[in-house]
Design a protein around this motif. Structure first.
Motif, PDB file in Angstrom:
ATOM      1  N   THR A 112       0.832  -1.214   0.000  1.00  0.00           N
ATOM      2  CA  THR A 112       0.000   0.000   0.000  1.00  0.00           C
ATOM      3  C   THR A 112       0.860   1.254   0.000  1.00  0.00           C
ATOM      4  N   MET A 113       1.902   1.262   0.821  1.00  0.00           N
ATOM      5  CA  MET A 113       2.760   2.446   0.924  1.00  0.00           C
ATOM      6  C   MET A 113       3.573   2.648  -0.365  1.00  0.00           C
ATOM      7  N   ARG A 114       3.964   1.561  -1.014  1.00  0.00           N
ATOM      8  CA  ARG A 114       4.653   1.710  -2.298  1.00  0.00           C
ATOM      9  C   ARG A 114       3.720   2.350  -3.320  1.00  0.00           C
ATOM     10  N   SER A 115       2.457   1.928  -3.320  1.00  0.00           N
ATOM     11  CA  SER A 115       1.474   2.515  -4.228  1.00  0.00           C
ATOM     12  C   SER A 115       1.301   4.004  -3.941  1.00  0.00           C
ATOM     13  N   ASP A 116       1.222   4.359  -2.647  1.00  0.00           N
ATOM     14  CA  ASP A 116       1.086   5.775  -2.276  1.00  0.00           C
ATOM     15  C   ASP A 116       2.319   6.567  -2.686  1.00  0.00           C
ATOM     16  N   ASN A 117       3.492   5.954  -2.594  1.00  0.00           N
ATOM     17  CA  ASN A 117       4.720   6.640  -2.995  1.00  0.00           C
ATOM     18  C   ASN A 117       4.738   6.910  -4.495  1.00  0.00           C
ATOM     19  N   ASN A 118       4.188   5.982  -5.275  1.00  0.00           N
ATOM     20  CA  ASN A 118       4.081   6.211  -6.715  1.00  0.00           C
ATOM     21  C   ASN A 118       3.161   7.394  -6.994  1.00  0.00           C
ATOM     22  N   ALA A 119       2.066   7.483  -6.211  1.00  0.00           N
ATOM     23  CA  ALA A 119       1.153   8.620  -6.365  1.00  0.00           C
ATOM     24  C   ALA A 119       1.853   9.920  -5.992  1.00  0.00           C
ATOM     25  N   LEU A 120       2.666   9.887  -4.935  1.00  0.00           N
ATOM     26  CA  LEU A 120       3.401  11.084  -4.521  1.00  0.00           C
ATOM     27  C   LEU A 120       4.417  11.499  -5.577  1.00  0.00           C
ATOM     28  N   SER A 121       4.966  10.537  -6.278  1.00  0.00           N
ATOM     29  CA  SER A 121       5.900  10.860  -7.365  1.00  0.00           C
ATOM     30  C   SER A 121       5.180  11.645  -8.463  1.00  0.00           C
ATOM     31  N   THR A 122       3.938  11.247  -8.744  1.00  0.00           N
ATOM     32  CA  THR A 122       3.139  11.981  -9.721  1.00  0.00           C
ATOM     33  C   THR A 122       2.811  13.374  -9.212  1.00  0.00           C
ATOM     34  N   VAL A 123       2.541  13.477  -7.892  1.00  0.00           N
ATOM     35  CA  VAL A 123       2.269  14.779  -7.279  1.00  0.00           C
ATOM     36  C   VAL A 123       3.480  15.701  -7.455  1.00  0.00           C
ATOM     37  N   GLN A 124       4.669  15.157  -7.255  1.00  0.00           N
ATOM     38  CA  GLN A 124       5.880  15.959  -7.403  1.00  0.00           C
ATOM     39  C   GLN A 124       6.028  16.460  -8.839  1.00  0.00           C
ATOM     40  N   ASP A 125       5.669  15.618  -9.810  1.00  0.00           N
ATOM     41  CA  ASP A 125       5.694  16.053 -11.206  1.00  0.00           C
ATOM     42  C   ASP A 125       4.688  17.184 -11.436  1.00  0.00           C
ATOM     43  N   ALA A 126       3.486  17.034 -10.833  1.00  0.00           N
ATOM     44  CA  ALA A 126       2.454  18.066 -10.984  1.00  0.00           C
ATOM     45  C   ALA A 126       2.902  19.383 -10.352  1.00  0.00           C
ATOM     46  N   LEU A 127       3.588  19.295  -9.223  1.00  0.00           N
ATOM     47  CA  LEU A 127       4.102  20.505  -8.573  1.00  0.00           C
ATOM     48  C   LEU A 127       5.150  21.187  -9.458  1.00  0.00           C
ATOM     49  N   GLY A 128       5.968  20.387 -10.117  1.00  0.00           N
ATOM     50  CA  GLY A 128       6.955  20.956 -11.031  1.00  0.00           C
ATOM     51  C   GLY A 128       6.282  21.674 -12.198  1.00  0.00           C
ATOM     52  N   LEU A 129       5.212  21.068 -12.721  1.00  0.00           N
ATOM     53  CA  LEU A 129       4.470  21.698 -13.817  1.00  0.00           C
ATOM     54  C   LEU A 129       3.802  22.978 -13.330  1.00  0.00           C
ATOM     55  N   GLY A 130       3.199  22.926 -12.129  1.00  0.00           N
ATOM     56  CA  GLY A 130       2.555  24.110 -11.569  1.00  0.00           C
ATOM     57  C   GLY A 130       3.551  25.229 -11.318  1.00  0.00           C
ATOM     58  N   ALA A 131       4.725  24.866 -10.802  1.00  0.00           N
ATOM     59  CA  ALA A 131       5.759  25.877 -10.546  1.00  0.00           C
ATOM     60  C   ALA A 131       6.190  26.550 -11.844  1.00  0.00           C
ATOM     61  N   ALA A 132       6.265  25.775 -12.920  1.00  0.00           N
ATOM     62  CA  ALA A 132       6.655  26.338 -14.215  1.00  0.00           C
ATOM     63  C   ALA A 132       5.598  27.333 -14.708  1.00  0.00           C
ATOM     64  N   LYS A 133       4.323  26.991 -14.546  1.00  0.00           N
ATOM     65  CA  LYS A 133       3.245  27.891 -14.976  1.00  0.00           C
ATOM     66  C   LYS A 133       3.286  29.202 -14.185  1.00  0.00           C
ATOM     67  N   VAL A 134       3.455  29.082 -12.864  1.00  0.00           N
ATOM     68  CA  VAL A 134       3.515  30.274 -12.029  1.00  0.00           C
ATOM     69  C   VAL A 134       4.728  31.117 -12.396  1.00  0.00           C
ATOM     70  N   ASP A 135       5.851  30.454 -12.649  1.00  0.00           N
ATOM     71  CA  ASP A 135       7.083  31.171 -12.969  1.00  0.00           C
ATOM     72  C   ASP A 135       6.951  31.939 -14.280  1.00  0.00           C
ATOM     73  N   VAL A 136       6.310  31.325 -15.269  1.00  0.00           N
ATOM     74  CA  VAL A 136       6.111  32.001 -16.557  1.00  0.00           C
ATOM     75  C   VAL A 136       5.217  33.226 -16.373  1.00  0.00           C
ATOM     76  N   ALA A 137       4.115  33.059 -15.623  1.00  0.00           N
ATOM     77  CA  ALA A 137       3.210  34.183 -15.378  1.00  0.00           C
ATOM     78  C   ALA A 137       3.922  35.296 -14.604  1.00  0.00           C
ATOM     79  N   TYR A 138       4.716  34.898 -13.610  1.00  0.00           N
ATOM     80  CA  TYR A 138       5.440  35.874 -12.791  1.00  0.00           C
ATOM     81  C   TYR A 138       6.462  36.647 -13.636  1.00  0.00           C
ATOM     82  N   THR A 139       7.168  35.932 -14.500  1.00  0.00           N
ATOM     83  CA  THR A 139       8.152  36.573 -15.372  1.00  0.00           C
ATOM     84  C   THR A 139       7.480  37.564 -16.320  1.00  0.00           C
ATOM     85  N   GLY A 140       6.354  37.140 -16.920  1.00  0.00           N
ATOM     86  CA  GLY A 140       5.624  38.034 -17.810  1.00  0.00           C
ATOM     87  C   GLY A 140       5.092  39.256 -17.089  1.00  0.00           C
TER      88      GLY A 140
END
Length: 307
Positions: free
Chosen positions: A52-80
């Motif tokens: 179960t915890m391995r499955s949750d860790n895989n989900a957290l890995s996806t969350v980390q990817d989503a955070l990276g994508l979100g940070a990029a969107k915010v950074d682009v808006a902030y730069t503009g």
């Protein structure tokens, strides 16, 4: 009593040797996989928790990817937004220069026009992965005034799972809105009360319009300054969101490492212990083979009774 049909000693030695061989197989499997609990049959409770915890860790890995994508969107808006602030600040300087007696306002307006074009270029270019938070159309289908960034994957004590998000309000960051019924910071109109009495916005003000006087220009300067303050507030919001996303990303990474360590405590094999155990079992195996050989040899001594 000695019997050639039932060799109790051999049976005992064989049983002991079989148990030793089984122990060697188990230990070798742990050494080769590095796991003490590799299957549910090894320890059902620990295996279930670890899976179960391995499955949750895989989900957290996806969350980390989503955070990276979100940070990029915010950074682009902030730069503009930062670039747009610089341009609007330059427009304010040009308007102040237009207040000087005897200046050629048409030339100043030409410069302001180019700066206004630059604002449009900046806002339309501030797009990442098809999303633009500075130039929007709030009347478009599917438009959301709030952008959400997946921030965490949660599991409650009852086993229920949920996803948390970090929300960013687009209403406070948009500079242009194509919706005629709405407006952004730069296309919000205002009406001057001087002789010109024009209705304009930061993005289309014109100091060469008929009857424009100093009162009109003063009010343009005031509204442009207000726009700069609003853009500064928006940049602060984006900066705070970016900081929170970065902190959450660091936390998720640390959390994944902690979960990995917890899983290891449950299912990983102690290699020092297993190595020592293997050596002991190998000695027991050799002794078991010798014991079985001796037990089988006992039947040969019975023949001597009949010689």
């Amino acid at each position: 009593m000695s019997s050639i049909i039932t060799n109790v000693s051999a049976m005992t030695a064989l049983k002991s040797l079989s148990a030793t061989n089984k122990g060697i197989e188990t230990t070798q499997a742990r050494i080769s996989t590095g796991l003490e609990v590799a299957e549910a049959s090894d320890n059902a409770a620990y295996w279930s928790i670890a899976t179960t915890m391995r499955s949750d860790n895989n989900a957290l890995s996806t969350v980390q990817d989503a955070l990276g994508l979100g940070a990029a969107k915010v950074d682009v808006a902030y730069t503009g937004l930062n670039s747009a602030i610089d341009v609007v600040d330059e427009i304010k300087s040009k308007l102040v220069a237009a207040r000087e007696p005897g200046v050629d306002r048409s030339k100043i307006q030409s410069e302001i026009g180019e700066l206004q074009n630059q604002l449009v270029s900046i806002t339309t270019s501030a797009s990442f992965s098809g999303e633009n938070w500075l130039s929007v159309d709030s009347s478009a289908a599917g438009f959301s005034a709030t952008e959400s960034v997946v921030a965490s994957f949660n599991r409650s004590s009852s086993g229920a799972v949920s996803v948390s998000t970090i929300d960013v309000s687009i209403t406070s960051t948009k500079l242009f809105d194509a919706n005629a019924a709405a407006s952004g910071i730069l296309d919000t109109t205002f009406t001057t009360t001087g002789a010109g009495a024009v209705t304009v916005s930061v993005s289309n003000l014109d100091i060469t319009a008929a009857n424009i006087d100093d009162t009109d220009i003063d009010q343009m300067i005031s509204n442009v300054d207000t726009a700069i303050q609003n853009m500064t507030d928006s940049a602060s919001i984006l900066g705070s969101s970016k900081s929170r996303i970065d902190m959450q990303s660091d936390f998720v990474g640390n959390l994944m490492n902690a979960i990995d360590r917890g899983i290891g405590q449950l299912v990983d094999a102690n290699m020092e212990e297993e190595s020592t155990k293997l050596q002991a079992l190998q000695v027991q195996q050799q002794l078991g083979i010798q014991a079985l050989s001796i037990a089988n040899g006992n039947t040969q001594s019975i023949l001597s009774l009949f010689r």
